[in-house]
Every structure is written in structure tokens, then in C-alpha cells.
Write an enzyme that holds these catalytic residues in place. Structure first.
Site, PDB file in Angstrom:
ATOM      1  N   CYS A   2       1.567   2.559 -11.643  1.00  0.00           N
ATOM      2  CA  CYS A   2       0.670   2.572 -12.964  1.00  0.00           C
ATOM      3  C   CYS A   2      -0.283   1.428 -12.797  1.00  0.00           C
ATOM      4  O   CYS A   2      -0.138   0.303 -12.657  1.00  0.00           O
ATOM      5  CB  CYS A   2       1.512   2.335 -14.280  1.00  0.00           C
ATOM      6  SG  CYS A   2       3.445   3.121 -14.351  1.00  0.00           S
ATOM      7  N   ARG A  27      -3.605   4.069  -9.091  1.00  0.00           N
ATOM      8  CA  ARG A  27      -2.985   3.763  -9.748  1.00  0.00           C
ATOM      9  C   ARG A  27      -1.771   4.954 -10.259  1.00  0.00           C
ATOM     10  O   ARG A  27      -0.323   4.757 -10.069  1.00  0.00           O
ATOM     11  CB  ARG A  27      -2.851   2.646 -10.321  1.00  0.00           C
ATOM     12  CG  ARG A  27      -3.550   1.228  -9.869  1.00  0.00           C
ATOM     13  CD  ARG A  27      -3.151   0.276 -10.566  1.00  0.00           C
ATOM     14  NE  ARG A  27      -1.682  -0.004  -9.944  1.00  0.00           N
ATOM     15  CZ  ARG A  27      -1.479  -1.254  -9.144  1.00  0.00           C
ATOM     16  NH1 ARG A  27      -2.644  -1.596  -8.240  1.00  0.00           N
ATOM     17  NH2 ARG A  27       0.060  -1.517  -8.867  1.00  0.00           N
ATOM     18  N   TRP A  76       2.225   6.912 -13.972  1.00  0.00           N
ATOM     19  CA  TRP A  76       2.403   7.543 -12.843  1.00  0.00           C
ATOM     20  C   TRP A  76       4.108   7.759 -13.534  1.00  0.00           C
ATOM     21  O   TRP A  76       5.100   6.448 -13.241  1.00  0.00           O
ATOM     22  CB  TRP A  76       2.107   7.368 -11.211  1.00  0.00           C
ATOM     23  CG  TRP A  76       2.558   7.707  -9.770  1.00  0.00           C
ATOM     24  CD1 TRP A  76       2.069   8.727  -9.263  1.00  0.00           C
ATOM     25  CD2 TRP A  76       4.457   8.542  -9.779  1.00  0.00           C
ATOM     26  NE1 TRP A  76       2.671   9.575  -9.215  1.00  0.00           N
ATOM     27  CE2 TRP A  76       4.323   8.730  -9.076  1.00  0.00           C
ATOM     28  CE3 TRP A  76       5.213   6.513  -9.885  1.00  0.00           C
ATOM     29  CZ2 TRP A  76       5.308   8.826  -8.329  1.00  0.00           C
ATOM     30  CZ3 TRP A  76       6.895   7.250  -9.144  1.00  0.00           C
ATOM     31  CH2 TRP A  76       6.149   8.299  -8.334  1.00  0.00           C
ATOM     32  N   ASN A 102       4.235  -1.432 -15.695  1.00  0.00           N
ATOM     33  CA  ASN A 102       3.952  -0.984 -14.365  1.00  0.00           C
ATOM     34  C   ASN A 102       5.914  -1.498 -13.998  1.00  0.00           C
ATOM     35  O   ASN A 102       6.396  -2.802 -13.940  1.00  0.00           O
ATOM     36  CB  ASN A 102       2.959  -1.183 -13.693  1.00  0.00           C
ATOM     37  CG  ASN A 102       3.046  -0.846 -12.405  1.00  0.00           C
ATOM     38  OD1 ASN A 102       3.482   0.116 -11.694  1.00  0.00           O
ATOM     39  ND2 ASN A 102       2.326  -1.688 -11.502  1.00  0.00           N
ATOM     40  N   GLY A 103       6.045  -0.584 -13.062  1.00  0.00           N
ATOM     41  CA  GLY A 103       7.295  -0.694 -12.314  1.00  0.00           C
ATOM     42  C   GLY A 103       9.021  -0.379 -13.122  1.00  0.00           C
ATOM     43  O   GLY A 103       8.651   0.974 -13.594  1.00  0.00           O
ATOM     44  N   GLU A 483      -0.938  11.715  11.585  1.00  0.00           N
ATOM     45  CA  GLU A 483      -2.984  10.927  10.158  1.00  0.00           C
ATOM     46  C   GLU A 483      -3.236  12.194   9.877  1.00  0.00           C
ATOM     47  O   GLU A 483      -3.802  12.547   8.374  1.00  0.00           O
ATOM     48  CB  GLU A 483      -3.477   9.872  10.676  1.00  0.00           C
ATOM     49  CG  GLU A 483      -4.483   9.515   9.974  1.00  0.00           C
ATOM     50  CD  GLU A 483      -3.933   9.338   7.966  1.00  0.00           C
ATOM     51  OE1 GLU A 483      -2.150   9.173   8.117  1.00  0.00           O
ATOM     52  OE2 GLU A 483      -4.405   9.126   7.545  1.00  0.00           O
ATOM     53  N   LYS A 487      -3.035  14.142   5.946  1.00  0.00           N
ATOM     54  CA  LYS A 487      -4.504  13.729   5.527  1.00  0.00           C
ATOM     55  C   LYS A 487      -4.582  15.466   4.552  1.00  0.00           C
ATOM     56  O   LYS A 487      -4.640  15.480   3.681  1.00  0.00           O
ATOM     57  CB  LYS A 487      -5.632  13.449   6.164  1.00  0.00           C
ATOM     58  CG  LYS A 487      -5.890  11.969   6.411  1.00  0.00           C
ATOM     59  CD  LYS A 487      -6.702  11.040   5.018  1.00  0.00           C
ATOM     60  CE  LYS A 487      -5.504  10.745   4.390  1.00  0.00           C
ATOM     61  NZ  LYS A 487      -4.807   9.251   4.594  1.00  0.00           N
ATOM     62  N   GLU A 490      -1.830  16.003   2.589  1.00  0.00           N
ATOM     63  CA  GLU A 490      -1.954  15.095   0.313  1.00  0.00           C
ATOM     64  C   GLU A 490      -2.553  15.946  -0.057  1.00  0.00           C
ATOM     65  O   GLU A 490      -2.454  15.708  -1.314  1.00  0.00           O
ATOM     66  CB  GLU A 490      -1.363  13.845   0.124  1.00  0.00           C
ATOM     67  CG  GLU A 490      -3.437  13.211   1.004  1.00  0.00           C
ATOM     68  CD  GLU A 490      -2.520  11.455   1.544  1.00  0.00           C
ATOM     69  OE1 GLU A 490      -2.862  11.170   2.170  1.00  0.00           O
ATOM     70  OE2 GLU A 490      -2.163  11.202   0.083  1.00  0.00           O
ATOM     71  N   HIS A 506       9.869  20.637  23.454  1.00  0.00           N
ATOM     72  CA  HIS A 506      11.770  20.841  22.824  1.00  0.00           C
ATOM     73  C   HIS A 506      11.615  21.159  21.837  1.00  0.00           C
ATOM     74  O   HIS A 506      12.582  20.305  20.719  1.00  0.00           O
ATOM     75  CB  HIS A 506      11.681  19.022  22.767  1.00  0.00           C
ATOM     76  CG  HIS A 506      11.642  18.172  24.014  1.00  0.00           C
ATOM     77  ND1 HIS A 506      12.243  18.403  25.055  1.00  0.00           N
ATOM     78  CD2 HIS A 506      10.598  17.835  24.446  1.00  0.00           C
ATOM     79  CE1 HIS A 506      12.114  17.540  26.175  1.00  0.00           C
ATOM     80  NE2 HIS A 506      11.033  17.206  25.932  1.00  0.00           N
ATOM     81  N   LYS A 609      -1.709   6.004  -5.811  1.00  0.00           N
ATOM     82  CA  LYS A 609      -2.667   5.142  -4.665  1.00  0.00           C
ATOM     83  C   LYS A 609      -1.527   3.724  -4.331  1.00  0.00           C
ATOM     84  O   LYS A 609      -1.272   3.989  -3.248  1.00  0.00           O
ATOM     85  CB  LYS A 609      -3.697   4.745  -5.236  1.00  0.00           C
ATOM     86  CG  LYS A 609      -4.753   3.478  -4.350  1.00  0.00           C
ATOM     87  CD  LYS A 609      -5.292   4.457  -3.013  1.00  0.00           C
ATOM     88  CE  LYS A 609      -6.532   4.136  -2.257  1.00  0.00           C
ATOM     89  NZ  LYS A 609      -5.953   4.062  -0.989  1.00  0.00           N
TER      90      LYS A 609
HETATM   91  O1  M6R Z   1      -1.037   0.595  -0.404  1.00  0.00           O
HETATM   92  P1  M6R Z   1      -0.596   0.929   1.067  1.00  0.00           P
HETATM   93  O2  M6R Z   1      -1.329   0.805   2.226  1.00  0.00           O
HETATM   94  O3  M6R Z   1       0.839  -0.487   0.965  1.00  0.00           O
HETATM   95  O4  M6R Z   1       0.049   2.435   1.238  1.00  0.00           O
HETATM   96  C1  M6R Z   1       1.115   2.945   2.489  1.00  0.00           C
HETATM   97  C2  M6R Z   1       0.617   4.389   1.591  1.00  0.00           C
HETATM   98  O5  M6R Z   1       1.189   4.183   0.395  1.00  0.00           O
HETATM   99  C3  M6R Z   1      -0.953   5.314   1.812  1.00  0.00           C
HETATM  100  O6  M6R Z   1      -1.208   4.863   3.226  1.00  0.00           O
HETATM  101  C4  M6R Z   1      -0.231   6.630   1.553  1.00  0.00           C
HETATM  102  O7  M6R Z   1       0.709   7.090   2.652  1.00  0.00           O
HETATM  103  C5  M6R Z   1      -1.830   7.476   1.509  1.00  0.00           C
HETATM  104  N1  M6R Z   1      -1.364   7.615   0.125  1.00  0.00           N
HETATM  105  C6  M6R Z   1      -2.371   7.955   2.756  1.00  0.00           C
HETATM  106  O8  M6R Z   1      -2.967   8.585   2.306  1.00  0.00           O
END
Ligand code: M6R
Length: 614
Positions: A2, A27, A76, A102-103, A483, A487, A490, A506, A609
């Protein structure tokens, strides 16, 4: 996950809180709320399910008033769904006390039972309301000392939390505490701020204080005090925020993601700046810390999500240049499997936010086991660097879009720098060409952006109805395949998977049917004719089964042309540098496809994020 903001000063706080929340919305964005204490000592509160815009509209219709003390929250959801009632702030003491959090408070159930037995009625399903009720009870029983009550309450909480509170009887005072969750202080002139990160207040001040674990802060317009959970005063660590508010604005771009993709040449240049001297990589933050790298037998790089794919590229670079065995571990798996580590192990953590709970816990675990720890992080004042023996900052600037792009390029760049630095310190580095090549990397990224943006965007528009996309890569192309798939998943909600190209036979090749789009990251034949020829064979295998093949290959690689439906070109680069170039078209593709589907590329569903819960 959050976002939290607090303000005390002479100015009406409502707009300051909403502007702060707008910068923290990455966040979490399933609900938002603020509470404000006005000049007459009345506490007003408004909270709404939905994005911040819903709350903002409501406040425009009916403002909370001119109160100059306030707290705000963007959520969140963890405990309880995204509803008005579960949104923060939560009130106690007959609506005179407001709390945001937050948490996760892990012992909230017994605490809630204790309060229910005393007749407390709860309106929400959240753990936060339990903390608010506890604080209300403590405040009443100690005669109205908010700071003492707050200290008593945080000592009863288990889990991870950043907690902020204010009471209408003490206007001009906001108290906060943190345990395994972020909180920073912004120092103004006659006003002070609290925030989950500096973005909350950077438009007002770039002077900040970092607060350590298990510490409590109280801010008034003219003073800031920090203590530990026992009430003993502690010194908070001052730092200057190195970027300004404009860096965290969209600045005319359609989305933060579009802006951040375009900023990659600058992000990478900033990460390299000041770290190459006389043909050698020298990282000033690591001066006097050669002991981290000498006498180790093993490196483990730990991270989550996109950062873990950067880590995979780092594994290749560190093994090649520093000649030390390197493994990559997802942070949430690493600490739960009793790994064999000790003082001969260097554990490198990578985190854009520096607050990812899984990664933070992995770092703490590694330290407890006696390992040496180094973090690669993009956020000043964050927790993970503070918990590590050393830090190498990526200087990518603030990344706001949930999908990580420029931070990924900067993380790989930092890992390349680190691999070269370690190779020199360990006296095993022979690849001097690599150091020379660093300087040209930003320009090459700019060239991919310029030459391929329209082509890839058009491709994505044609493929807007696609239901599944596969990505293949070998060697350092493999993490880029992972990656590329992440992308796409998500932000466009399309099924996507990345595979090591050699793994195809495989099992995954069974997925190939006529028309199945497959991106293939092809390494340069100049680095290894063998690896290149294997990838070209993989392309032929899927092509023979009807796949639609989209190749990402070096300019001039004629061998792939007969087998590709589309070719995306990247400039010539050293083997370890290709990933930073090859990922760019995949980012553009995901963004363009999500845009073609009418989706919000900056705030994809269900995500936040910064993942500050385990
Ligand atoms: O803040 P961080 O780099 O530790 O975050 C790690 C992942 O949560 C972050 O890279 C996530 O996979 C992204 N949304 C990917 O785009």
C-alpha cells in the site's frame, strides 16, 4: 504494497495528501482514503473503493476542509476485499483517532478476539482496524498520550507493518512506525512529511531521513523525533533525493510505461556513469570492500519477478568474468529450503523498490547464516540496501509503471558492472573489450527504440486478438524470453510462456500448432557459431510445425531470414550486452498489444508495484 503519506504543517493537507497518493498509486490501487484534522480539532475522513480518481472526485464534490494535519492511503487488499469499508483510514476512539497501515499484522486474530471480548465491534475485515482499536483503547487508558499509546501498540504487533496514526485532540502531530515495511521522512520548512517512499513528498522537499527497522517517528510542523520500539532516541540517517518531481511525472507520454521504456538509454547511462575509470570498472560504493569478493566459492543472486530474470543474465556475466560459480534463486524459495551457505558465499539481492518482502527476508536469512551480502537497488533509503553489507545503486530514476522496464535494463547493467568489477578484484578478468563496450550501450538502446518502435507496434496491432504467445531463447537470450513472456502476461493478460530453446523438444513443442506466434531471441553468430546454429535449428523445428516465427536477431544475420515471418533487428553488441537490447522490442510489443486491447498498461489488474507482503 500500500502507499502511505502523512503531513503536518501550515498548509491545507487534503491536496498534499492526494498529490502524494497519486505518486504512490503504483503501490496499490484498489481503494484509497484520507483523514484530515481541521483547525477546530475535528477529524474528517473519506475513503472509497476503486482507483484514486474515485476518491478525488468525491473530495472535489465535498472537500474535507482546510485541516493542516492529515494521513492518506492507497490500498492493495490483503485482509478483506476492496470495498469502501475495508479501505483505510480506520477509525477508533469514537472517530477521533485515524490509522493507516501497510503490511500484514500476523497476530491480528488473537488481538481481535481480545477486543471483541471487551465489546469492540468491527466494521471491516481488516487487520488494520484491530490495530486502530488497540490504539484507541490504549490512548483512553493512558490519559490521552498518543505517542506512548502508539509505542505500546506497536510492541504488541507481529508481522510486517508501516503504521501511521493521528488523533483529533493532538492536531499537528502524526506518529508512525515501521517493521519490515517502508517509511521515510521528508523534511520541509515549518512542515514535515511521511511517505512509503520519497515520491510521496518529493514535490515539496528533497531532504529526507531514512528510518531503521523497528523504529517510531513523530512529526510536528517544527520537529521530528525518532526512537526505537523501547522509546530510546535514535539518529535517523539523512539523505538527499537525487531526482526531482518532474522525473515522476508522465510528462506528455501516453503512459508511465511508455515514458520509462523510452528512458532506458538515459537509465543505463546513469547506471554506468562514474563507474568506468582508465579502462577499468571501478565502483566507488565498493571501495575498501574487496573482501566481499575475494575468498568466496559461490555467488547466489536472489530476487523476484523481472529482477530474477536480470539475475539470470548476471549469472552468465559473473561466471564468465569473475570465474565464480553463480546460482540464481527466487527469493521466496531460497529461504525456505535450508540452503548450504556460509561466509564463503556472496548473496547478491536485486530489487528495484528495495522493499520486496520476499527478497528482504532472503537477505536477512543470508546474513543470519553468515553470508556476505550485496544489494542492487534503484530506491534510495529503501530497506534491502540497509540490511545488506554493500549496495550498488542503479540510477534509473523513479519507475512508476507496475511493469518493470528501465529498472530491468539498469539492473542488468549494474550486474555487468559488478561482474567486471569482481573479475578485476579477483584478478581473473581478461575481457577488456567488454569494459570499452559499456559506453556504447545507451546509444544502441536508443537505436533499437528509434528503428523498431513503429514496426513492433504495428506487429502488436495485427496480433491484438492473439490468445497465446511463446518466447524462446538460449544462453543470455533465455532470461529475455522469460521477461518477454512476463511483460506480456502482466499487462495484456495473454497467455505467454518463455522457454529455454533447447528445452523445446522435451515437451513445449507440443504446444506448437499452425499460426502459434513464437518470438525467438537469436544470439549473434559472432559470439558462438554453435549456439547460433542450435537456435536456427530450433526455429526450423517450430516453423515445420506451422509456428509464426518472430525473430529478434542481430543486424545482418542472414541465416535466420529464410525461416522467419518477421525479423526485429538489434545492433551488434557483445554477448553479455545483447539482453539489454533484445528486451526492448519485447517491452514495446507487450505495451502496444495491451494498448490495442484498451487496457491500462500502468496499473494492470491484481498487481502492485512493490510487493511488501510474503
Ligand atoms: O521491486 P522489485 O524489483 O523487488 O520487484 C520484483 C518484482 O515484483 C517485479 O520485478 C515484478 O515482477 C514486476 N511487476 C515485473 O514487471
Amino acid at each position: 504494497m500500500c502507499g502511505i503519506v502523512g503531513y503536518v504543517g501550515p498548509r491545507p493537507s487534503q491536496d498534499i495528501l492526494i498529490a502524494g497518493l497519486a505518486r504512490l498509486e503504483y503501490r496499490g490501487y484498489d481503494s484509497a482514503g484520507i483523514a484530515v484534522i481541521d483547525g477546530d480539532g475535528n477529524l474528517g475522513m473519506r475513503k472509497k473503493a476503486g482507483k484514486l480518481a474515485v476518491l478525488r472526485d468525491s473530495l472535489e464534490d465535498a472537500p474535507l476542509g482546510q485541516g493542516t494535519t492529515g494521513i492518506g492511503h492507497t490500498r492493495w487488499a490483503t485482509h478483506g476485499g476492496p470495498t469502501d469499508l475495508n479501505a483505510h483510514p480506520h477509525l477508533a476512539d469514537d472517530g477521533k483517532l485515524a490509522v493507516i497501515h501497510n503490511g500484514i499484522i500476523e497476530n491480528f486474530a488473537p488481538l481481535r478476539d481480545e477486543l471483541v471480548a471487551e465489546g469492540v465491534e468491527f466494521l471491516s475485515e481488516t487487520d488494520t482496524e484491530v490495530a486502530a482499536a488497540l490504539l484507541g483503547r490504549e490512548y483512553r487508558s493512558n490519559g490521552g498520550d498518543l505517542q506512548a499509546a502508539f509505542q505500546a501498540v506497536v510492541n504488541r504487533l507481529e508481522g510486517a507493518f508501516t503504521l501511521l496514526a493521528m488523533h483529533q485532540d493532538t492536531p499537528g502531530l502524526v506518529v508512525g512506525a515501521r517493521r519490515n515495511s517502508p517509511l521515510v521522512i521528508g523534511l520541509g520548512e515549518g512542515e514535515n512529511f511521511l511517505g512509503s517512499d520519497v515520491a510521496a513528498f518529493v514535490e515539496h522537499t528533497r531532504k529526507a531521513l531514512a528510518i531503521g527497522q523497528d523504529q517510531i517517528v513523530a512529526i510536528t510542523p517544527d520537529a521530528v523525533t525518532v526512537t526505537d520500539f523501547a522509546g530510546t532516541p535514535v539518529e535517523a540517517e539523512p539523505f538527499d533525493v537525487s531526482w526531482d518531481a518532474a522525473a515522476a511525472e508522465k510528462g506528455g507520454w501516453a503512459s508511465f510505461m511508455a515514458k520509462e521504456v523510452a528512458e532506458q538509454p538515459e537509465a543505463v547511462a546513469n547506471t554506468i556513469r562514474g563507474r568506468v575509470q582508465d579502462g577499468e570498472v571501478v565502483i566507488p560504493e565498493l571501495d575498501g570492500l574487496d573482501d566481499l569478493f575475494v575468498g568466496i566459492n559461490r555467488v547466489i543472486i536472489t530476487a523476484c519477478g523481472t529482477a530474477s530474470y536480470a539475475a539470470l543474465v548476471g549469472k552468465y556475466a559473473i561466471e564468465q568474468w569473475a570465474r565464480v560459480a553463480t546460482d540464481v534463486e527466487l527469493a521466496h524459495e531460497f529461504r525456505y529450503r535450508d540452503p548450504v551457505i556460509g561466509d564463503d558465499t556472496l548473496v547478491i539481492s536485486i530489487s528495484q523498490s528495495g522493499e520486496t518482502m520476499d527478497t528482504l527476508m532472503a537477505v536477512k536469512y543470508a546474513r543470519e547464516r553468515g553470508a556476505r551480502t550485496l544489494s542492487i537497488c534503484n530506491t534510495q533509503g529503501a530497506t534491502i540496501p540497509r540490511e545488506s553489507d554493500a549496495v550498488v545503486y542503479t540510477h534509473a530514476g523513479p519507475e512508476v509503471a507496475v511493469a518493470s522496464t528501465k529498472a530491468f535494463s539498469a539492473q542488468i547493467t549494474a550486474l555487468l558492472l559488478l561482474g567486471l568489477h569482481m573479475g578485476r578484484v579477483r584478478s581473473v578478468l581478461t575481457d577488456t573489450a567488454a569494459v570499452a563496450e559499456l559506453a556504447s550501450l545507451p546509444e544502441k538502446i536508443a537505436s533499437v527504440l528509434e528503428k523498431e518502435n513503429d514496426h513492433v507496434t504495428q506487429l502488436a496491432n495485427w496480433m491484438a486478438d492473439t490468445r497465446s504467445v511463446l518466447f524462446l531463447g538460449r544462453h543470455v537470450g533465455y532470461p529475455i524470453a522469460l521477461e518477454g513472456a512476463l511483460k506480456l502476461k502482466e499487462i495484456s493478460y495473454i497467455h505467454a510462456e518463455g522457454f529455454a530453446a533447447g528445452e523445446l523438444k522435451h515437451g513445449p513443442i507440443a504446444l506448437i500448432e499452425p499460426g502459434q506466434p513464437v518470438f525467438v531471441i537469436v544470439p549473434s553468430p559472432r559470439h558462438s557459431a554453435l549456439i547460433h546454429s542450435k537456435v536456427v535449428s530450433n526455429i526450423q523445428e517450430i516453423r515445420a510445425r506451422g509456428a509464426r516465427v518472430i525473430v529478434v536477431a542481430e543486424e545482418g544475420d542472414a541465416a535466420v531470414l529464410p525461416f522467419a515471418d518477421e525479423v526485429i533487428h538489434i545492433p551488434l553488441a557483445g554477448a553479455m550486452f545483447e539482453p539489454v537490447l533484445a528486451v526492448v522490442p519485447l517491452q514495446i510489443f507487450a505495451m502496444a498489444l495491451a494498448t490495442a486491447k484498451g487496457l491500462d498498461v500502468d496499473q494492470p489488474r491484481n498487481l502492485a508495484k512493490s510487493v511488501t507482503v510474503e
